[in-house]
Design a protein around this motif. Structure first.
Motif, PDB file in Angstrom:
ATOM      1  N   ILE A   1       0.842  -1.206   0.000  1.00 41.22           N
ATOM      2  CA  ILE A   1       0.000   0.000   0.000  1.00 41.22           C
ATOM      3  C   ILE A   1       0.873   1.250   0.000  1.00 41.22           C
ATOM      4  O   ILE A   1       0.611   2.209  -0.731  1.00 41.22           O
ATOM      5  N   ASN A   2       1.928   1.247   0.825  1.00 40.23           N
ATOM      6  CA  ASN A   2       2.845   2.384   0.854  1.00 40.23           C
ATOM      7  C   ASN A   2       3.495   2.593  -0.506  1.00 40.23           C
ATOM      8  O   ASN A   2       3.635   3.724  -0.966  1.00 40.23           O
ATOM      9  N   LEU A   3       3.904   1.498  -1.154  1.00 38.53           N
ATOM     10  CA  LEU A   3       4.537   1.606  -2.459  1.00 38.53           C
ATOM     11  C   LEU A   3       3.570   2.198  -3.484  1.00 38.53           C
ATOM     12  O   LEU A   3       3.939   3.070  -4.271  1.00 38.53           O
ATOM     13  N   ILE A   4       2.324   1.772  -3.458  1.00 41.11           N
ATOM     14  CA  ILE A   4       1.330   2.299  -4.392  1.00 41.11           C
ATOM     15  C   ILE A   4       1.113   3.790  -4.151  1.00 41.11           C
ATOM     16  O   ILE A   4       1.049   4.585  -5.093  1.00 41.11           O
ATOM     17  N   ILE A   5       1.017   4.189  -2.890  1.00 41.92           N
ATOM     18  CA  ILE A   5       0.825   5.612  -2.571  1.00 41.92           C
ATOM     19  C   ILE A   5       2.019   6.429  -3.042  1.00 41.92           C
ATOM     20  O   ILE A   5       1.863   7.499  -3.647  1.00 41.92           O
ATOM     21  N   TYR A   6       3.239   5.935  -2.775  1.00 36.12           N
ATOM     22  CA  TYR A   6       4.436   6.647  -3.218  1.00 36.12           C
ATOM     23  C   TYR A   6       4.477   6.778  -4.732  1.00 36.12           C
ATOM     24  O   TYR A   6       4.825   7.829  -5.263  1.00 36.12           O
ATOM     25  N   LEU A   7       4.113   5.706  -5.446  1.00 33.83           N
ATOM     26  CA  LEU A   7       4.153   5.756  -6.907  1.00 33.83           C
ATOM     27  C   LEU A   7       3.099   6.698  -7.473  1.00 33.83           C
ATOM     28  O   LEU A   7       3.345   7.386  -8.462  1.00 33.83           O
ATOM     29  N   VAL A   8       1.929   6.763  -6.841  1.00 34.15           N
ATOM     30  CA  VAL A   8       0.893   7.695  -7.299  1.00 34.15           C
ATOM     31  C   VAL A   8       1.341   9.141  -7.076  1.00 34.15           C
ATOM     32  O   VAL A   8       1.229   9.984  -7.970  1.00 34.15           O
ATOM     33  N   VAL A   9       1.882   9.423  -5.915  1.00 37.00           N
ATOM     34  CA  VAL A   9       2.367  10.778  -5.627  1.00 37.00           C
ATOM     35  C   VAL A   9       3.521  11.129  -6.558  1.00 37.00           C
ATOM     36  O   VAL A   9       3.593  12.235  -7.105  1.00 37.00           O
TER      37      VAL A   9
END
Length: 63
Positions: free
Chosen positions: A5-13
């Motif tokens: 989830i953290n990786l997905i959030i970082y990639l979206v940002v």
């Protein structure tokens, strides 16, 4: 699961920042340098998320 989830959030940002920087009217040499820096940053984010780069730690967003 939290790491994913953290990786997905970082990639979206990261993608949003890349898109916003792409809207800036930068001269061609500067745009090439910025593009290379963003690609290096993307590689570092992915590698650190999987623990391959031990010196870089992404902070947890879940609190």
């Amino acid at each position: 699961m939290t790491m994913l989830i953290n990786l997905i959030i970082y990639l979206v940002v990261f993608g949003l920042i890349w898109w916003l920087v792409g809207l800036l009217p930068l001269p061609s040499p500067v745009a090439q340098v910025v593009r290379v820096l963003f690609i290096i940053l993307l590689i570092v984010i992915i590698l650190s998320a999987f623990g391959i780069v031990p010196g870089i730690h992404l902070p947890s967003l879940s609190g």
